[in-house]
Design a protein around this motif. Structure first.
Motif, PDB file in Angstrom:
ATOM      1  N   TRP A 286       0.843  -1.197   0.000  1.00 22.02           N
ATOM      2  CA  TRP A 286       0.000   0.000   0.000  1.00 22.02           C
ATOM      3  C   TRP A 286       0.887   1.259   0.000  1.00 22.02           C
ATOM      4  O   TRP A 286       0.635   2.215  -0.741  1.00 22.02           O
ATOM      5  N   ALA A 287       1.949   1.223   0.825  1.00 22.70           N
ATOM      6  CA  ALA A 287       2.862   2.367   0.906  1.00 22.70           C
ATOM      7  C   ALA A 287       3.556   2.605  -0.438  1.00 22.70           C
ATOM      8  O   ALA A 287       3.738   3.754  -0.853  1.00 22.70           O
ATOM      9  N   VAL A 288       3.915   1.523  -1.131  1.00 22.95           N
ATOM     10  CA  VAL A 288       4.582   1.641  -2.443  1.00 22.95           C
ATOM     11  C   VAL A 288       3.623   2.270  -3.460  1.00 22.95           C
ATOM     12  O   VAL A 288       3.990   3.207  -4.186  1.00 22.95           O
ATOM     13  N   ILE A 289       2.404   1.762  -3.479  1.00 21.65           N
ATOM     14  CA  ILE A 289       1.447   2.223  -4.498  1.00 21.65           C
ATOM     15  C   ILE A 289       1.059   3.686  -4.255  1.00 21.65           C
ATOM     16  O   ILE A 289       1.004   4.481  -5.201  1.00 21.65           O
ATOM     17  N   THR A 290       0.853   4.059  -2.996  1.00 18.40           N
ATOM     18  CA  THR A 290       0.502   5.461  -2.726  1.00 18.40           C
ATOM     19  C   THR A 290       1.696   6.387  -3.009  1.00 18.40           C
ATOM     20  O   THR A 290       1.502   7.528  -3.428  1.00 18.40           O
ATOM     21  N   ALA A 291       2.922   5.857  -2.819  1.00 14.92           N
ATOM     22  CA  ALA A 291       4.107   6.663  -3.143  1.00 14.92           C
ATOM     23  C   ALA A 291       4.181   6.901  -4.647  1.00 14.92           C
ATOM     24  O   ALA A 291       4.480   8.017  -5.100  1.00 14.92           O
ATOM     25  N   LEU A 292       3.900   5.848  -5.418  1.00 19.94           N
ATOM     26  CA  LEU A 292       3.893   5.983  -6.886  1.00 19.94           C
ATOM     27  C   LEU A 292       2.877   7.039  -7.308  1.00 19.94           C
ATOM     28  O   LEU A 292       3.160   7.880  -8.175  1.00 19.94           O
ATOM     29  N   LYS A 293       1.712   6.991  -6.679  1.00 19.23           N
ATOM     30  CA  LYS A 293       0.639   7.949  -7.000  1.00 19.23           C
ATOM     31  C   LYS A 293       1.111   9.375  -6.691  1.00 19.23           C
ATOM     32  O   LYS A 293       0.891  10.290  -7.481  1.00 19.23           O
ATOM     33  N   GLN A 294       1.787   9.528  -5.560  1.00 21.01           N
ATOM     34  CA  GLN A 294       2.230  10.854  -5.135  1.00 21.01           C
ATOM     35  C   GLN A 294       3.358  11.374  -6.031  1.00 21.01           C
ATOM     36  O   GLN A 294       3.345  12.535  -6.436  1.00 21.01           O
ATOM     37  N   VAL A 295       4.314  10.487  -6.357  1.00 23.76           N
ATOM     38  CA  VAL A 295       5.473  10.927  -7.153  1.00 23.76           C
ATOM     39  C   VAL A 295       5.023  11.387  -8.541  1.00 23.76           C
ATOM     40  O   VAL A 295       5.500  12.398  -9.058  1.00 23.76           O
ATOM     41  N   PHE A 296       4.105  10.636  -9.145  1.00 18.21           N
ATOM     42  CA  PHE A 296       3.707  10.952 -10.521  1.00 18.21           C
ATOM     43  C   PHE A 296       2.396  11.744 -10.605  1.00 18.21           C
ATOM     44  O   PHE A 296       1.840  11.873 -11.706  1.00 18.21           O
ATOM     45  N   ASN A 297       1.921  12.253  -9.477  1.00 26.44           N
ATOM     46  CA  ASN A 297       0.688  13.060  -9.454  1.00 26.44           C
ATOM     47  C   ASN A 297      -0.470  12.389 -10.176  1.00 26.44           C
ATOM     48  O   ASN A 297      -1.121  12.984 -11.035  1.00 26.44           O
ATOM     49  N   LEU A 298      -0.730  11.143  -9.837  1.00 31.68           N
ATOM     50  CA  LEU A 298      -1.790  10.409 -10.531  1.00 31.68           C
ATOM     51  C   LEU A 298      -3.144  10.666  -9.857  1.00 31.68           C
ATOM     52  O   LEU A 298      -3.201  10.971  -8.673  1.00 31.68           O
ATOM     53  N   GLN A 299      -4.223  10.537 -10.664  1.00 25.57           N
ATOM     54  CA  GLN A 299      -5.560  10.734 -10.099  1.00 25.57           C
ATOM     55  C   GLN A 299      -5.973   9.524  -9.258  1.00 25.57           C
ATOM     56  O   GLN A 299      -6.637   9.658  -8.233  1.00 25.57           O
ATOM     57  N   SER A 300      -5.592   8.334  -9.735  1.00 21.59           N
ATOM     58  CA  SER A 300      -6.003   7.108  -9.029  1.00 21.59           C
ATOM     59  C   SER A 300      -4.870   6.083  -9.099  1.00 21.59           C
ATOM     60  O   SER A 300      -4.064   6.099 -10.034  1.00 21.59           O
ATOM     61  N   TYR A 301      -4.841   5.215  -8.092  1.00 20.06           N
ATOM     62  CA  TYR A 301      -3.780   4.200  -8.100  1.00 20.06           C
ATOM     63  C   TYR A 301      -4.303   2.817  -8.478  1.00 20.06           C
ATOM     64  O   TYR A 301      -3.556   1.850  -8.496  1.00 20.06           O
ATOM     65  N   THR A 302      -5.590   2.722  -8.784  1.00 18.25           N
ATOM     66  CA  THR A 302      -6.217   1.410  -8.997  1.00 18.25           C
ATOM     67  C   THR A 302      -5.500   0.584 -10.060  1.00 18.25           C
ATOM     68  O   THR A 302      -5.257  -0.605  -9.869  1.00 18.25           O
ATOM     69  N   SER A 303      -5.138   1.230 -11.178  1.00 15.33           N
ATOM     70  CA  SER A 303      -4.531   0.458 -12.273  1.00 15.33           C
ATOM     71  C   SER A 303      -3.094   0.025 -11.962  1.00 15.33           C
ATOM     72  O   SER A 303      -2.544  -0.826 -12.661  1.00 15.33           O
ATOM     73  N   LEU A 304      -2.493   0.624 -10.917  1.00 12.69           N
ATOM     74  CA  LEU A 304      -1.093   0.270 -10.589  1.00 12.69           C
ATOM     75  C   LEU A 304      -1.002  -0.926  -9.643  1.00 12.69           C
ATOM     76  O   LEU A 304       0.075  -1.492  -9.455  1.00 12.69           O
ATOM     77  N   ILE A 305      -2.145  -1.278  -9.029  1.00 13.64           N
ATOM     78  CA  ILE A 305      -2.099  -2.290  -7.958  1.00 13.64           C
ATOM     79  C   ILE A 305      -1.553  -3.626  -8.472  1.00 13.64           C
ATOM     80  O   ILE A 305      -0.599  -4.175  -7.908  1.00 13.64           O
ATOM     81  N   ILE A 306      -2.144  -4.138  -9.560  1.00 15.46           N
ATOM     82  CA  ILE A 306      -1.747  -5.481 -10.031  1.00 15.46           C
ATOM     83  C   ILE A 306      -0.299  -5.495 -10.555  1.00 15.46           C
ATOM     84  O   ILE A 306       0.479  -6.373 -10.153  1.00 15.46           O
TER      85      ILE A 306
END
Lengths: 384, 72
Positions: A286-306
């Motif tokens: 969860w920490a990795v995925i939310t970090a990815l979202k924050q670094v790249f200013n993404l709207q949602s992290y859903t597609s990055l989970i898998i």
């Protein structure tokens, strides 16, 4: 800022379950401190106090913000993103380390002969599903599971009391001071230090709840639990402790061998251990995925989970040549590397945050002058 | 094991569908990067060879060339 809010006890249960998940990593401390390993959670906690103070101050200076938002607020956008990216690497490393340990445990004891990749993929697929279902699932799991399994672990400990041999703990504190420093350093950075993952939930804490209170209660419960685990390991296994790959599990197996009526209790214990390890993987993923979202200013992290979960599963097979390598690094260099992420980086963030706060509080030259009369046009150049 | 790999590979690639539909370029790029890194590690695993990783390399360097290790 997240719309999901978590209560004090939910935060504490997340923290405690996350810390109990470290149970598979305790062999480094047992191997270093030997018969005094049970004192090391206290020594490690004392060593960890400055780090804990840094975390609590960071959250106090930036209420309702998570670790990554704090980074960007305190360090500015660019440096903040660099820090968040480094944290992402760190959490990814922890996530895969935990996956690797859990895989090794499952394929050695629970389902011998099962290919590690199958275990890894199943674990990360479960974590991906939990994250996909949303934060509520991540928070509810430990709250319900923590109480049941906590009670079981306590029962399990009491069950082992009659077989414990206190003479295995003697002579106490008779080793070189360097040994204790080494073991306390491992405990403070590798075991307690990973609690920095809890800061990714700090932004979701209810407004009236103090993060520091949750954090202190979490650390005290975890410390008590670690003392009990080390005590049981040592008093049941004695000098054999460093030679057992998962000492806490090895100790529980001893109960099964000695007691007649309630034998084979280790099967339930192993399931509990695996569940806590998977929970640790879940939090770090969860920490990795939310970090990815924050670094790249993404709207949602859903597609990055898998993809992130799949990468964690594959990476866990290659992270070290074997769990033994991980053990050697954990013993020698990991405490130093982890110090950078768990102490130095938060310290830099705190220094920047404090400096920013001081600068904004300092009176500007404007304030000493006479204020313009009401209705007068403000001059932009005034004060420069 | 190959079936597991293929199954998970298909699921992973299927996560590209939504970002492609919505035209979210950044997400597509990140997912492609994650898949590429995953493929690299998967191939190294299949070959039985070690793979490069940032923190491991740092630890290896520390244990060999710096005093920041308890083995020194």
């Amino acid at each position: 800022m997240s719309s999901v809010k978590i209560t004090k006890w939910q935060m504490i249960s997340v923290g405690v379950c996350y810390m109990i998940g470290a149970i598979l990593h305790l062999s480094e401390v047992s191997a270093t401190a030997g018969r005094d390993a049970w004192l090391m959670p206290v020594a490690g906690l004392i060593m960890f106090v400055p780090t804990a103070a840094i975390y609590c101050l960071l959250v106090k200076l930036h209420p309702q913000k998570c670790l990554y938002e704090i980074n960007e607020q305190a360090l500015g956008k660019t440096l903040g993103k660099v820090f968040t990216f480094l944290y992402m690497l760190f959490f990814f490393h922890i996530c895969t380390l935990n996956t690797m340990q859990a895989e090794a445990f499952v394929s050695a004891y629970l389902l011998p002969g099962t290919p590690v990749i199958v275990c890894g993929l199943m674990m990360t697929a479960f974590c991906a599903f939990a994250i996909y279902r949303g934060l509520r699932a991540i928070i509810v799991i430990p709250f319900a599971f923590g109480i049941v399994s906590g009670a079981y672990l306590l029962f399990n400990f009491l069950q082992s009391v009659p077989q414990m041999r206190p003479e295995f703990l003697r002579p106490m504190l008779a080793q070189e001071p360097r040994v204790y420093l080494h073991a306390a350093h491992i405990e403070a950075t590798v075991i307690y230090g990973e609690i920095i993952g809890l800061l990714t939930f700090a932004g979701m804490l209810e407004k009236k709840t103090k993060f520091s209170v949750c954090f202190i209660i979490t650390m005290i419960i975890s410390c008590l639990y670690l003392i009990l685990v080390h005590l049981r390991e040592r008093t049941l296994l004695g000098d054999l402790t460093p030679y057992v790959s998962f000492p806490s599990f090895g100790a529980v197996r001893m109960i099964g061998n000695v007691t007649g009526t309630l034998s084979r209790v280790e099967s339930i214990y192993s399931l509990v251990m695996i569940a806590f390890s998977i929970f640790r993987v879940l939090i770090t993923l969860w920490a990795v995925i939310t970090a990815l979202k924050q670094v790249f200013n993404l709207q949602s992290y859903t597609s990055l989970i898998i993809p992130a979960a799949a990468l964690a599963a594959v990476y866990s097979m290659r992270i070290y040549a074997s769990p033994n390598d991980s053990y050697i690094y954990g013993l020698n260099t990991t405490p130093f590397v982890w110090t950078v992420f768990t102490f130095i980086m938060p310290l830099i963030t705190l220094v920047f945050a404090a400096a920013r706060r001081l600068l904004t509080k300092m009176p500007t030259p404007n304030t000493s002058r006479k204020l313009p009369e009401q209705g007068a046009e403000p001059s932009g150049a005034e004060g420069f | 094991m190959l079936i597991v790999f293929i199954f998970f590979g298909i699921i992973t690639i299927s996560s590209l569908i939504t970002p492609i539909k919505n035209g979210r370029i950044k997400e597509i790029a990140i997912i492609c990067a994650l898949i590429s890194i995953g493929l690299y590690y998967g191939i190294r695993f299949a070959q039985g060879e070690p793979a490069w990783s940032p923190l491991n390399s740092l630890e290896e360097w520390m244990i060999n060339s710096t005093p920041f290790n308890y083995n020194a």
